[in-house]
Design a protein around this motif. Sequence first.
Motif, PDB file in Angstrom:
ATOM      1  N   ALA A 168       0.821  -1.216   0.000  1.00 16.49           N
ATOM      2  CA  ALA A 168       0.000   0.000   0.000  1.00 16.49           C
ATOM      3  C   ALA A 168       0.855   1.267   0.000  1.00 16.49           C
ATOM      4  N   ASP A 169       1.964   1.233   0.712  1.00 19.88           N
ATOM      5  CA  ASP A 169       2.815   2.425   0.807  1.00 19.88           C
ATOM      6  C   ASP A 169       3.590   2.704  -0.479  1.00 19.88           C
ATOM      7  N   SER A 170       3.507   1.800  -1.438  1.00 18.52           N
ATOM      8  CA  SER A 170       4.249   1.986  -2.689  1.00 18.52           C
ATOM      9  C   SER A 170       3.507   2.870  -3.683  1.00 18.52           C
ATOM     10  N   PHE A 171       2.276   3.258  -3.340  1.00 12.98           N
ATOM     11  CA  PHE A 171       1.463   4.018  -4.295  1.00 12.98           C
ATOM     12  C   PHE A 171       1.001   5.333  -3.673  1.00 12.98           C
ATOM     13  N   SER A 172       1.005   6.373  -4.483  1.00  9.29           N
ATOM     14  CA  SER A 172       0.476   7.660  -4.035  1.00  9.29           C
ATOM     15  C   SER A 172      -1.030   7.733  -4.259  1.00  9.29           C
ATOM     16  N   GLU A 173      -1.536   6.939  -5.200  1.00  9.19           N
ATOM     17  CA  GLU A 173      -2.965   6.914  -5.475  1.00  9.19           C
ATOM     18  C   GLU A 173      -3.702   6.181  -4.340  1.00  9.19           C
ATOM     19  N   PRO A 174      -4.984   6.487  -4.124  1.00  3.35           N
ATOM     20  CA  PRO A 174      -5.736   5.815  -3.056  1.00  3.35           C
ATOM     21  C   PRO A 174      -5.998   4.347  -3.390  1.00  3.35           C
ATOM     22  N   LEU A 175      -5.890   3.519  -2.359  1.00  2.00           N
ATOM     23  CA  LEU A 175      -6.239   2.102  -2.451  1.00  2.00           C
ATOM     24  C   LEU A 175      -7.421   1.877  -1.522  1.00  2.00           C
ATOM     25  N   LEU A 176      -8.574   1.578  -2.100  1.00  2.30           N
ATOM     26  CA  LEU A 176      -9.797   1.511  -1.309  1.00  2.30           C
ATOM     27  C   LEU A 176     -10.365   0.094  -1.321  1.00  2.30           C
ATOM     28  N   PRO A 177     -10.894  -0.375  -0.160  1.00  2.00           N
ATOM     29  CA  PRO A 177     -11.532  -1.700  -0.151  1.00  2.00           C
ATOM     30  C   PRO A 177     -12.706  -1.729  -1.110  1.00  2.00           C
ATOM     31  N   GLU A 178     -12.787  -2.805  -1.865  1.00  5.94           N
ATOM     32  CA  GLU A 178     -13.903  -2.992  -2.791  1.00  5.94           C
ATOM     33  C   GLU A 178     -14.219  -4.479  -2.815  1.00  5.94           C
ATOM     34  N   GLY A 179     -15.349  -4.861  -2.220  1.00  4.67           N
ATOM     35  CA  GLY A 179     -15.570  -6.275  -1.969  1.00  4.67           C
ATOM     36  C   GLY A 179     -14.562  -6.728  -0.932  1.00  4.67           C
ATOM     37  N   ILE A 180     -13.851  -7.833  -1.203  1.00  9.58           N
ATOM     38  CA  ILE A 180     -12.793  -8.260  -0.277  1.00  9.58           C
ATOM     39  C   ILE A 180     -11.406  -8.028  -0.888  1.00  9.58           C
ATOM     40  N   ALA A 181     -11.346  -7.182  -1.917  1.00  9.96           N
ATOM     41  CA  ALA A 181     -10.072  -6.789  -2.524  1.00  9.96           C
ATOM     42  C   ALA A 181      -9.855  -5.294  -2.273  1.00  9.96           C
TER      43      ALA A 181
END
Length: 290
Positions: free
Chosen positions: A129-142
Amino acid sequence: LLRQLPVWLHRANPSLHKSATVLLYLLLFATPALMAAQNWPSHDRSHNFVARESALNLLNSCDKDAILFTMGDNDTFPLWYAQQVEGVRTDVSVFNVNLLGSMRRMFDILDANPSRPVFFSHYAFDDLADSFSEPLLPEGIAFHLLPDSASIPAAVEASCHKMLHAVAWSPLDDHLDEVSYRFLASYWDDVLKLADNLILSNRHHLALQLLDKAALEFPPDYVRDPQQLADIAECFLAAGKPLEAHRLRALLKAQLLEQLDYYHAMPIGYQRLIPFTIRPREEILDILSF
């Protein structure tokens, strides 16, 4: 040694040779038979579908033609089974980051497929997660890698739809292994995050619908982490179902009292070795007692 025992008995007393041999083979058969009979329920996986269904649910949490990054064995092998044996969601390209050999190769994949949606398993999210500046949001179980923060509202709606209609579980087996319990904990984490978001936006009915579905398929009674069970109870209360919240709080209180009775019966020297096991339970029990 076992082969020589009948020979030694024959030399000591030839008349005992046949009886001793029969007795020896009975003992050899009885020992594993007894172990199998006593341990079969806890090792029987014939009704445990958590691994398979975790794979199906992870694939169905991804958009069409998505790239899905995984990290370990437990989140990768079930996906390969689902795709290669059952033919489920073969449009999703699964890449195990550990097998790619380097982070650079992961970014090469992303650069070569800029138009494809990108998702991460829980294991991969925890490490990357820390490798990206873009948001990583939960979607389903991914976890969905979004292009920018403006995409977050749409991702929340997509997560609601997937949790309610794309993610499904069979009734749980009474004897779950440790990996299955970890998947259960991750699933409830996802549900709680989404339900809290919905409650904050005054969509209590949708949050309660999500919680009821999760409780039906993955009953909170199976949750081992006291803090997570407390969080589930509080979420039910906030969503507008106080009777279920009180039931879970009573269940949790009974579990904590039993566990603490066990720990407090230990010699004080042993108790000092496990403060991070005892103290959090005492703190949760104190809150429940108010």
